[in-house]
Design an enzyme around this catalytic site. Structure first.
Site, PDB file in Angstrom:
ATOM      1  N   GLU A  80      16.626 109.995  65.656  1.00 51.03           N
ATOM      2  CA  GLU A  80      15.358 109.639  65.026  1.00 51.03           C
ATOM      3  C   GLU A  80      14.248 109.633  66.075  1.00 51.03           C
ATOM      4  OE1 GLU A  80      13.550 105.859  62.437  1.00 51.03           O
ATOM      5  OE2 GLU A  80      15.266 105.551  63.768  1.00 51.03           O
ATOM      6  N   LYS A 119      11.319 109.264  55.675  1.00 47.78           N
ATOM      7  CA  LYS A 119      12.084 108.015  55.653  1.00 47.78           C
ATOM      8  C   LYS A 119      11.602 107.109  54.526  1.00 47.78           C
ATOM      9  CE  LYS A 119      13.491 104.294  58.833  1.00 47.78           C
ATOM     10  NZ  LYS A 119      13.289 103.762  60.215  1.00 47.78           N
ATOM     11  N   CYS A 155      17.996 106.098  59.757  1.00 47.82           N
ATOM     12  CA  CYS A 155      18.181 104.768  60.334  1.00 47.82           C
ATOM     13  C   CYS A 155      18.299 103.657  59.283  1.00 47.82           C
ATOM     14  CB  CYS A 155      17.057 104.502  61.327  1.00 47.82           C
ATOM     15  SG  CYS A 155      17.478 103.241  62.572  1.00 47.82           S
TER      16      CYS A 155
END
Length: 260
Positions: A45, A112, A146
């Site tokens: 990331e 995300k 994540c």
């Protein structure tokens, strides 16, 4: 997915230069030479900067230097390369955006969805609105980033995902959660999971333990990089996945749902 098709992965676990995209691109240039032969190469990331809340200062445009570099590298090594970076979208919002750079020069993306409020990420970035499923060699791959790992509804879909992919800057303080949630996602989705985290210490003195790994559809470990830097290769067996789903079709009894 064809039952006879395997997928070759290369996971790149690395420290990151803080707020220095050029230095990180130069570093990954070298690493990508070691990824030869892979169908899909996975970077961490925010691989060009580290996990930073300075979105306005660090954001690149959608066709910025790191996006172009990623596309050039994918064409050079003949593989899909993916990882996230800080992007200013066409609407002016800042995104923690995973790019999916293909060997043919095209680039898709996933934004995300779950922004890590404990670091203020929701104050500096706009959340993604939809799941994405990308294809490589007939495999259906769903990328996530994540903090998305903590949300099983977002990690699940009814579309027969073959590989869940997580790219992360997951701190060492919560490595126990990382190592427990990843097998759960594999088991409940009856699919492979590949997860790439960073190592080292970031510009805010947060240490990262790595633990990049690949798990099979039963949550068993196929590869674990622990805290080592390097390029780690793993082959995924398409026939084994198809046989397991045929033998244990729990997905047929999953609850239907719709994401708002």
């Amino acid at each position: 997915m064809s039952e006879t098709t395997d997928l070759q992965l290369a996971l790149i676990q690395s420290d990151l230069a803080w707020h220095d995209p050029e230095a990180n691109r130069e570093h990954f240039d070298t690493q990508l030479h070691q990824a030869a032969g892979a169908d899909l190469v996975i970077l961490p990331e925010m691989f060009s900067t580290g996990f930073s809340m300075q979105s306005a200062e660090l954001a690149e445009p959608e066709d910025g230097p790191t996006s172009r570099w990623l596309s050039e590298q994918a064409q050079r090594i003949g593989a899909v390369i993916t990882g996230s970076l800080i992007i200013q979208a066409a609407d002016g919002s800042y995104r923690n955006r995973l790019l999916w750079a293909r060997p043919d020069g095209s680039v898709a993306h996933y934004d995300k969805r779950h922004l890590f409020r404990m670091a203020g990420e929701h104050e500096h970035y706009a959340a993604g609105e939809r799941q994405e499923v990308f294809e490589v060699k007939g495999w259906r791959v769903r990328p996530l980033i994540c903090y998305d790992l903590r949300f099983p509804v977002w990690s699940r879909d009814p579309q027969g995902t073959d590989l869940l992919l997580y790219t992360a800057n997951w701190p060492a303080a919560r490595r126990l959660h990382w190592n427990r949630l990843l097998p759960a996602r594999a088991i409940e989705n009856l699919c492979y999971v590949a997860a790439v985290n960073r190592i080292g210490v970031d510009g805010k003195s947060h240490p990262y333990s790595g633990d990049s790994q690949v798990l099979d559809f039963q949550g068993d470990s196929l590869l674990d990089a622990h805290d080592k830097a390097g390029v780690f290769h793993q082959r995924l067996d398409g026939a084994a996945l198809a046989a397991y789903r045929e033998r244990f079709p729990a997905h047929q009894d999953a609850d239907p749902f719709a994401l708002g």
